[in-house]
Design an enzyme around this catalytic site. Structure first.
Site, mmCIF file in Angstrom:
data_model
loop_
_atom_site.group_PDB
_atom_site.id
_atom_site.type_symbol
_atom_site.label_atom_id
_atom_site.label_comp_id
_atom_site.label_asym_id
_atom_site.label_seq_id
_atom_site.Cartn_x
_atom_site.Cartn_y
_atom_site.Cartn_z
ATOM 1 N N GLN A 90 29.968 59.980 48.977
ATOM 2 C CA GLN A 90 30.292 61.371 50.051
ATOM 3 C C GLN A 90 29.197 62.469 49.683
ATOM 4 O O GLN A 90 27.964 62.539 51.014
ATOM 5 C CB GLN A 90 31.366 61.521 50.795
ATOM 6 C CG GLN A 90 31.717 62.688 52.192
ATOM 7 C CD GLN A 90 33.034 63.279 52.219
ATOM 8 O OE1 GLN A 90 33.474 62.194 52.526
ATOM 9 N NE2 GLN A 90 33.509 63.423 52.057
ATOM 10 N N MET A 124 39.863 67.248 56.609
ATOM 11 C CA MET A 124 40.867 66.283 57.400
ATOM 12 C C MET A 124 42.351 66.557 57.046
ATOM 13 O O MET A 124 43.321 65.989 57.792
ATOM 14 C CB MET A 124 40.893 64.875 56.632
ATOM 15 C CG MET A 124 39.773 64.241 57.578
ATOM 16 S SD MET A 124 39.672 62.757 57.049
ATOM 17 C CE MET A 124 40.421 62.130 56.020
ATOM 18 N N HIS A 168 40.165 72.426 48.574
ATOM 19 C CA HIS A 168 40.205 72.277 50.252
ATOM 20 C C HIS A 168 39.496 74.054 50.396
ATOM 21 O O HIS A 168 39.154 74.587 50.388
ATOM 22 C CB HIS A 168 40.699 71.962 50.691
ATOM 23 C CG HIS A 168 40.908 70.536 51.626
ATOM 24 N ND1 HIS A 168 42.182 70.347 50.724
ATOM 25 C CD2 HIS A 168 40.364 69.386 51.771
ATOM 26 C CE1 HIS A 168 42.771 68.825 51.939
ATOM 27 N NE2 HIS A 168 40.699 68.371 51.946
ATOM 28 N N GLY A 206 33.506 68.812 48.557
ATOM 29 C CA GLY A 206 33.653 68.339 46.855
ATOM 30 C C GLY A 206 33.064 66.941 45.979
ATOM 31 O O GLY A 206 32.896 66.238 47.000
ATOM 32 N N MET A 240 43.297 66.342 42.672
ATOM 33 C CA MET A 240 44.103 67.295 44.094
ATOM 34 C C MET A 240 43.756 66.392 44.791
ATOM 35 O O MET A 240 42.254 66.241 45.530
ATOM 36 C CB MET A 240 43.949 68.378 44.484
ATOM 37 C CG MET A 240 44.988 69.279 43.537
ATOM 38 S SD MET A 240 44.323 70.712 43.852
ATOM 39 C CE MET A 240 45.605 71.480 42.913
ATOM 40 N N HIS A 256 44.957 71.556 50.705
ATOM 41 C CA HIS A 256 45.554 71.629 49.031
ATOM 42 C C HIS A 256 44.510 72.731 48.616
ATOM 43 O O HIS A 256 43.204 73.294 48.577
ATOM 44 C CB HIS A 256 45.752 70.380 47.992
ATOM 45 C CG HIS A 256 44.217 69.661 48.435
ATOM 46 N ND1 HIS A 256 43.625 69.740 47.475
ATOM 47 C CD2 HIS A 256 44.560 68.178 48.512
ATOM 48 C CE1 HIS A 256 42.037 68.678 47.789
ATOM 49 N NE2 HIS A 256 43.003 68.113 48.721
HETATM 50 P P1 AMP Z 1 39.189 65.512 53.495
HETATM 51 O O1 AMP Z 1 40.065 66.469 53.487
HETATM 52 O O2 AMP Z 1 40.426 64.527 52.525
HETATM 53 O O3 AMP Z 1 38.773 64.912 54.076
HETATM 54 O O4 AMP Z 1 38.064 66.458 51.971
HETATM 55 C C1 AMP Z 1 37.910 67.686 52.642
HETATM 56 C C2 AMP Z 1 36.552 67.749 51.333
HETATM 57 O O5 AMP Z 1 37.141 68.650 50.420
HETATM 58 C C3 AMP Z 1 35.570 67.162 50.824
HETATM 59 O O6 AMP Z 1 34.138 67.917 51.234
HETATM 60 C C4 AMP Z 1 36.099 67.375 49.567
HETATM 61 O O7 AMP Z 1 35.102 66.697 48.475
HETATM 62 C C5 AMP Z 1 36.774 68.013 49.300
HETATM 63 N N1 AMP Z 1 37.461 67.895 48.356
HETATM 64 C C6 AMP Z 1 38.897 67.158 47.998
HETATM 65 N N2 AMP Z 1 39.838 66.755 47.457
HETATM 66 C C7 AMP Z 1 39.549 68.103 46.316
HETATM 67 C C8 AMP Z 1 39.587 68.032 45.220
HETATM 68 N N3 AMP Z 1 40.736 68.158 44.842
HETATM 69 N N4 AMP Z 1 38.687 69.582 44.403
HETATM 70 C C9 AMP Z 1 37.466 70.006 45.108
HETATM 71 N N5 AMP Z 1 36.950 69.273 47.090
HETATM 72 C C10 AMP Z 1 37.950 67.923 47.270
#
Ligand code: AMP
Length: 283
Positions: free
Chosen positions: A153, A30, A37, A147, A184, A34
């Protein structure tokens, strides 16, 4: 790096590369990217010829009282980071392209959507699988990397892939943390200075709890109650849940085994933070 703003554009990029038998990794996000991602992008690069990220703040996974309108948007920096890391393409669709006015379906999750984060966010996983299924159909990746930060999820998407017989291998990326242990998250941007100082104690407390469960004579419930109390004393406003569940089937556990995982969600002001750790039980 190829930037596709429409479904049509990303499809022609994919068609071109599939014609030369390229394998594709896909990392949905989304945005407000960081290092967590970016670590998933790097995982993708190890697995395939072409790595595609998406940036889409999916309205279907936000309830009316949630932070859809204020969700951090840092597109320029995101694109720079993706380019620097060597991501091959990024798909940034519009809401209208993904959900035209007459969009008529929703994928309904029927198990494990109503535990952990699904209790406070009952709409959430239906919205997530709806967008992820659409993205999978658009990108048709060989590998999808999610992640472990959002372990529930990851678990539900893995089930989506198997239940709908999608020809995609799902890979879990480890949780990337700040130096002080805070997992993160794009939502960490919401924390003020004071809150940011307290936030790493969630991870610390989960580690203490893991040790306690493994070593003390107290019951698991007593250990969890103590951890919740400590988090409130540390300055968190509310503990949504702390639970020990199996990584394999997400069932609640009373006794830790080698597949146990501690899951937690807490509120710091209006910010909801989640984290989880695997319990390593060496007996
Ligand atoms: P989001 O942008 O929050 O929807 O996350 C996109 C992807 O990044 C998802 O698969 C999350 O699980 C993964 N993600 C978010 N934070 C982290 C993190 N700190 N370490 C590893 N993967 C992450």
């Amino acid at each position: 790096m190829f930037i596709a703003k429409t479904i049509k554009d990303i499809r022609s990029f994919i068609k071109y590369h599939k014609a030369s038998n390229c394998k594709i990794s896909f990392i949905p996000t989304m945005g407000a990217l960081h290092d967590g991602h970016l670590s998933l992008i790097q995982e993708g690069q190890k697995l395939s010829d072409i790595t595609i990220a998406s940036i889409f703040v999916n309205p279907k996974q936000f309830a009316a009282n949630e932070d859809l309108d204020t969700y951090p948007k840092t597109l320029e920096t995101d694109l720079k980071k993706l380019k620097e890391i060597g991501c091959d393409a990024v798909f940034i669709p519009s809401v209208d392209d993904m959900y035209p006015d007459d969009f008529s379906f929703a994928v309904n999750v029927t198990s494990n959507h109503d535990i952990l984060c699904g209790v406070a966010r009952p709409h959430f996983f239906h919205g997530v699988v709806t967008v992820v299924l659409k993205l999978f159909n658009i990108i048709t990746p060989d590998f999808a990397i999610f992640g472990e930060k959002d372990y529930q999820q990851f678990y539900i998407i893995r089930k989506l892939i198997s239940d709908f017989n999608l020809d995609i291998s799902i890979i879990a990326g480890e949780i990337i943390r700040e130096k002080d242990g805070l997992a993160m998250s794009s939502r960490n941007k919401y924390l003020n200075q004071e809150e940011r100082k307290i936030a790493p104690q969630l991870y610390q407390e989960l580690n203490i709890l893991a040790r306690n469960i493994a070593t003390t004579k107290k019951t698991k419930d007593e250990c969890i109650a103590e951890a919740k109390e400590n988090l409130i004393k540390a300055g968190f406003d509310k503990v949504d849940y702390i639970e020990m569940r199996s990584s394999i089937n997400l069932r609640l556990q009373d006794k830790a085994d080698n597949d146990s995982r501690l899951f937690a969600a807490v509120y710091m002001g209006k910010t909801r933070l989640i984290d989880n750790i695997k319990i390593c039980k060496n007996d």
